[in-house]
Write an enzyme that holds these catalytic residues in place. Structure first.
Site, PDB file in Angstrom:
ATOM      1  N   LYS A   1       0.845  -1.201   0.000  1.00 53.04           N
ATOM      2  CA  LYS A   1       0.000   0.000   0.000  1.00 53.04           C
ATOM      3  C   LYS A   1       0.881   1.252   0.000  1.00 53.04           C
ATOM      4  CE  LYS A   1      -0.260  -0.412   5.006  1.00 53.04           C
ATOM      5  NZ  LYS A   1      -0.935  -1.130   6.086  1.00 53.04           N
TER       6      LYS A   1
ATOM      7  N   CYS B   1      12.976  25.015   2.500  1.00 58.60           N
ATOM      8  CA  CYS B   1      12.011  25.575   1.550  1.00 58.60           C
ATOM      9  C   CYS B   1      11.327  24.439   0.789  1.00 58.60           C
ATOM     10  CB  CYS B   1      12.708  26.513   0.566  1.00 58.60           C
ATOM     11  SG  CYS B   1      13.789  27.726   1.350  1.00 58.60           S
TER      12      CYS B   1
ATOM     13  N   ARG C   1       1.664 -10.691   7.595  1.00 60.83           N
ATOM     14  CA  ARG C   1       1.581  -9.482   6.759  1.00 60.83           C
ATOM     15  C   ARG C   1       2.590  -8.423   7.219  1.00 60.83           C
ATOM     16  NH1 ARG C   1      -4.005  -9.759   8.721  1.00 60.83           N
ATOM     17  NH2 ARG C   1      -3.440  -7.851   9.826  1.00 60.83           N
TER      18      ARG C   1
ATOM     19  N   HIS D   1      -6.243  -7.535  13.102  1.00 59.46           N
ATOM     20  CA  HIS D   1      -5.092  -6.634  13.043  1.00 59.46           C
ATOM     21  C   HIS D   1      -4.733  -6.218  14.465  1.00 59.46           C
ATOM     22  CE1 HIS D   1      -2.180  -4.113  11.158  1.00 59.46           C
ATOM     23  NE2 HIS D   1      -2.787  -2.955  11.378  1.00 59.46           N
TER      24      HIS D   1
ATOM     25  N   ARG E   1     -10.812  -0.330  14.396  1.00 57.73           N
ATOM     26  CA  ARG E   1     -10.841   0.389  13.116  1.00 57.73           C
ATOM     27  C   ARG E   1     -11.948  -0.178  12.243  1.00 57.73           C
ATOM     28  NH1 ARG E   1      -5.095   0.903  10.177  1.00 57.73           N
ATOM     29  NH2 ARG E   1      -5.489  -1.279   9.683  1.00 57.73           N
TER      30      ARG E   1
ATOM     31  N   ASP F   1      11.696  23.548  -2.325  1.00 61.30           N
ATOM     32  CA  ASP F   1      12.554  22.832  -3.277  1.00 61.30           C
ATOM     33  C   ASP F   1      14.036  22.880  -2.922  1.00 61.30           C
ATOM     34  OD1 ASP F   1      10.176  22.737  -4.938  1.00 61.30           O
ATOM     35  OD2 ASP F   1      10.608  24.852  -5.339  1.00 61.30           O
TER      36      ASP F   1
HETATM   37  C1  LIG Z   1      -0.215  -1.829   6.945  1.00 60.57           C
HETATM   38  C2  LIG Z   1      -0.750  -3.074   7.478  1.00 60.57           C
HETATM   39  C3  LIG Z   1       0.104  -4.143   7.815  1.00 60.57           C
HETATM   40  C4  LIG Z   1       1.610  -3.994   7.857  1.00 60.57           C
HETATM   41  O1  LIG Z   1       1.983  -3.313   9.027  1.00 60.57           O
HETATM   42  P1  LIG Z   1       3.534  -3.108   9.450  1.00 60.57           P
HETATM   43  O2  LIG Z   1       3.455  -2.409  10.736  1.00 60.57           O
HETATM   44  O3  LIG Z   1       4.140  -2.263   8.368  1.00 60.57           O
HETATM   45  O4  LIG Z   1       4.140  -4.451   9.513  1.00 60.57           O
HETATM   46  C5  LIG Z   1      -0.478  -5.346   8.173  1.00 60.57           C
HETATM   47  N1  LIG Z   1      -1.819  -5.488   8.213  1.00 60.57           N
HETATM   48  C6  LIG Z   1      -2.668  -4.491   7.932  1.00 60.57           C
HETATM   49  C7  LIG Z   1      -4.138  -4.697   8.016  1.00 60.57           C
HETATM   50  C8  LIG Z   1      -2.167  -3.244   7.572  1.00 60.57           C
HETATM   51  O5  LIG Z   1      -3.008  -2.232   7.312  1.00 60.57           O
END
Ligand SMILES: *Cc1c(COP(=O)(O)O)cnc(C)c1O
Length: 374
Positions: free
Chosen positions: A35, A309, A221, A162, A133, A311
């Protein structure tokens, strides 16, 4: 190429990924979050490298990010981590993205979009175990699984959660993560008791990978760890993948008492030599770093002085520098200041630093294997 540029060391990304693989063993799949243009590193290149190095899945936040990967010819499964609008669902279906779903309305919308396209859409159920979330509660998981399974055009390919504080080793945070994982297992058990297959289970971000083996399940992940920043002590050795460089564009002598840059916030305390650098806050060198951050030239650090600044910015080289115009300047990189230190100077995290290296900063990709994915 422009003087201000980033180098993306794909070989380091591979090594970081191998470190994660060694840590988790051969079984769990690795899903690489790409992402935000792979945290600013370039989504298509990182995705291709990750898949080549043994990752099996990718994850994006927006449908547009998923489209970019498909356009780059990437066929791997792609998780869509953030909810899209209902009107984006036809594209989710046509791209074959795998959304995280958690409520009846959205499940129905997703099923409708799949049906209209004459396709089956894989979805994963998101359980909120304490991040707050998106997601259903553990108690609702079985019911949501039933909603998904009832839809002919949907399949329940996985169940996810998460973690909010997996990167913290403070005892109360470790306990919170354990509680989150217990709630996740409770939700998954509910799904199984109701007679449904929850699919693959996944819950580990980088902190989970490093500190909580019981969060690995069937897939992990990790993001920031693969980009080379440790989520805390005890992490496997990782090396930052991104290096941020520029060059000295102009040099000048200033006399004691002369003011430099907008707002005259800095006046030379002694006669000195300044370097003007062609990098500014529009490139991701945050203005908040004015007067608080050094650049590195030939191994020595020199403070940025005056306001940064849009640039350009100025570094104080001292009265008699052994530096010539056009010399290479490291803003962050190996062997000197890291993006994590830059983040600390701003009271933020390295994620925000690398994500904000603007599109106008060219990326150069280096891969010791000689193949440079486009
Ligand atoms: C961004 C994200 C991750 C990765 O998180 P890190 O802290 O970069 O390892 C894993 N799961 C979800 C749902 C995320 O949004």
């Amino acid at each position: 190429m422009r003087a201000t540029r980033v180098i993306i060391h794909l070989d380091r990304f591979r090594r970081n990924l191998q470190g994660v693989r060694q840590k988790i063993g051969p079984k769990p799949r690795i899903c690489v979050p790409v992402k935000a243009d792979a945290y600013g590193h370039g989504a298509a290149q990182i995705a291709a490298t990750a898949l080549d190095a043994g990752a099996a899945w990718l994850a994006v936040a927006t449908v547009g990010e998923g489209a970019e990967l498909r356009e780059a010819g990437i066929g791997a499964p792609i998780l869509l981590l953030s909810l899209p609008l209902p009107e984006e669902l036809p594209e989710v279906v046509s791209l074959g993205l795998i959304p995280l779903v958690a409520d009846r309305d959205f499940i129905r919308e997703a099923a409708g979009a799949a049906k209209n396209a004459g396709k089956t859409l894989e979805v994963h159920l998101k359980i909120d175990t304490g991040m707050g979330r998106q997601g259903c509660s553990p108690g609702e998981a079985a019911e949501m699984a039933a909603c998904i399974v009832r839809e002919k055009h949907l399949t329940l390919g996985g169940t996810a959660t998460h973690l909010a504080v997996a990167d913290s080793s403070a005892p109360e945070d470790a306990a919170y993560t354990k509680k989150q994982l217990a709630r996740f297992r409770e939700g998954v058990e509910g799904i199984r008791r109701a007679g449904f297959d929850p699919g693959i289970l996944h819950g580990a971000n980088s902190g989970g990978v490093v500190f909580h083996e019981d969060s690995w399940f069937d897939m992990v992940r990790p993001g920031i760890l693969l980009y080379g920043y440790s989520p805390g002590p005890g992490a496997p050795e990782v090396t930052p993948v991104m290096e941020f460089l520029t060059r000295v564009m102009f040099m000048k002598k200033v006399k004691q008492g002369e003011a430099v840059s907008y707002g005259r916030t800095w006046t030379a305390p002694r006669d000195t030599v300044l370097a003007t650098l062609p990098v500014g806050y529009a490139d991701g060198l945050f203005r908040g770093l004015s007067g608080k951050f050094p650049v590195t030239i030939k191994g020595a650090r020199y403070p940025l002085v005056g306001r940064i600044c849009m640039d350009q910015c100025m570094a104080d080289l001292g009265p008699d520098p052994d530096i010539r115009r056009w010399e290479e300047v490291t803003i962050f990189g190996p062997g000197t200041v890291t993006a994590a230190e830059m983040a600390a100077a701003l009271g933020t995290i390295p994620y925000e630093i690398t994500c904000n290296i603007n599109k106008r900063v060219p990326r150069m990709y280096l891969d010791s294997r000689g193949s440079v994915p486009r």
